[in-house]
Design an enzyme around this catalytic site. Structure first.
Site, short mmCIF file in Angstrom:
data_model
loop_
_atom_site.label_atom_id
_atom_site.label_comp_id
_atom_site.label_asym_id
_atom_site.label_seq_id
_atom_site.Cartn_x
_atom_site.Cartn_y
_atom_site.Cartn_z
N CYS A 65 1.23 -1.39 0.33
CA CYS A 65 0.35 -0.23 -0.35
C CYS A 65 1.13 1.71 0.03
CB CYS A 65 -1.19 0.05 1.20
SG CYS A 65 -1.51 1.67 1.19
N ASP A 71 -1.37 16.34 -1.10
CA ASP A 71 -1.43 15.78 -1.92
C ASP A 71 -0.93 16.04 -3.31
OD1 ASP A 71 -4.41 14.16 -3.21
OD2 ASP A 71 -2.46 14.68 -5.18
N ASN A 89 -13.57 9.17 -0.68
CA ASN A 89 -13.94 8.44 -1.89
C ASN A 89 -13.94 7.25 -1.82
OD1 ASN A 89 -13.92 11.01 -3.66
ND2 ASN A 89 -12.01 10.79 -4.21
N HIS A 115 -8.38 7.65 3.14
CA HIS A 115 -8.09 9.02 3.09
C HIS A 115 -9.02 10.02 2.91
CE1 HIS A 115 -7.14 7.77 -0.78
NE2 HIS A 115 -8.03 9.15 -1.23
N HIS A 139 -9.67 13.56 2.27
CA HIS A 139 -8.33 15.13 0.70
C HIS A 139 -10.03 16.38 1.74
CE1 HIS A 139 -8.50 12.87 -2.62
NE2 HIS A 139 -9.07 12.18 -2.13
P1 5GP Z 1 -8.52 8.85 -4.38
O1 5GP Z 1 -8.69 8.73 -5.38
O2 5GP Z 1 -8.17 7.63 -3.81
O3 5GP Z 1 -9.65 9.38 -3.01
O4 5GP Z 1 -7.22 9.90 -4.00
C1 5GP Z 1 -6.04 9.68 -3.71
C2 5GP Z 1 -4.97 10.91 -3.94
O5 5GP Z 1 -4.04 10.26 -3.06
C3 5GP Z 1 -4.88 11.22 -5.02
O6 5GP Z 1 -5.38 12.68 -5.03
C4 5GP Z 1 -3.59 11.06 -5.17
O7 5GP Z 1 -2.72 12.45 -6.02
C5 5GP Z 1 -2.62 11.34 -4.32
N1 5GP Z 1 -1.48 10.81 -4.52
C6 5GP Z 1 -1.76 9.71 -5.59
N2 5GP Z 1 -0.19 8.34 -4.68
C7 5GP Z 1 0.33 9.48 -3.96
C8 5GP Z 1 1.78 9.82 -3.68
O8 5GP Z 1 2.87 8.94 -4.07
N3 5GP Z 1 2.10 10.87 -2.30
C9 5GP Z 1 1.19 11.88 -2.01
N4 5GP Z 1 1.10 13.05 -1.68
N5 5GP Z 1 -0.25 11.52 -2.93
C10 5GP Z 1 -0.53 10.83 -3.87
ZN ZN Z 2 -2.21 1.31 3.95
#
Ligand code: 5GP
Ligand code: ZN
Length: 115
Positions: free
Chosen positions: A7, A33, A89, A102, A104
Site C-alpha cells: 500500500c 497531495d 472517496n 484518506h 481529502h
Molecule cells: P483517491 O482518488 O483515492 O481518493 O485519491 C488519492 C489521492 O492520492 C490523489 O489525489 C493522488 O493525487 C494522491 N496520491 C497518490 N499517490 C500519492 C503519493 O505517492 N504521494 C502523495 N502525496 N499523494 C499521492
Molecule cells: Zn495502507
C-alpha cells in the site's frame, strides 16, 4: 492488518516513500497531495491500514472524529481562511484510487483544477 506492504500510503506512513508532511501523531498523518486539485490540498490518513470507509467499524469512531476535528486547525495553519472542502472517496464507483482510507481537504483561492 496494521501495515500493508503493497500500500502506497502505508509506505508513506513508514517513511519508505517521501511525503510533504503537514501533521503527525501516533495515529494520524497528514501530508500534501502530490497532484493537488486546489492551491492547498492535503490528505489525512490513519497510520493503521484501513482500506476504505467500507471497512470502518464503530471502533474507529474516535479516529475518524479526530481526522475531521483536526482538519480546520491544519487548514488554518496552512493559511486557508476562506473555506475548503472535505472529500472521502470509497471504492471503485466512489472514485477511490488509493485503497487506504484518506480524507481529502482542499481549499485556497479559486479557480481550482478540480472540485
Ligand atoms: P483517491 O482518488 O483515492 O481518493 O485519491 C488519492 C489521492 O492520492 C490523489 O489525489 C493522488 O493525487 C494522491 N496520491 C497518490 N499517490 C500519492 C503519493 O505517492 N504521494 C502523495 N502525496 N499523494 C499521492
Ligand atoms: Zn495502507
Amino acid at each position: 492488518m496494521n501495515h500493508d506492504p503493497n500500500c502506497i500510503f502505508c509506505k508513506i506512513v513508514a517513511g519508505q516513500i517521501p511525503s510533504n508532511k503537514v501533521y503527525e501523531d501516533d495515529d494520524l498523518l497528514a501530508f500534501h497531495d502530490i497532484n493537488p486539485w486546489a492551491p492547498v490540498h492535503i490528505l489525512l490518513v490513519p497510520k493503521r491500514h484501513i482500506t476504505s470507509m467500507a471497512d470502518v467499524t464503530m471502533e474507529d469512531q474516535a479516529l475518524l472524529g479526530r481526522m475531521l476535528a483536526l482538519s480546520p486547525r491544519l487548514m488554518r495553519e496552512l493559511g486557508v481562511d476562506n473555506g475548503y472542502r472535505h472529500v472521502i472517496n470509497t471504492g471503485a464507483d466512489g472514485g477511490q484510487e488509493v485503497m487506504h482510507l484518506h480524507l481529502h481537504v482542499f481549499g485556497g483561492p479559486r479557480p481550482w483544477k478540480k472540485g
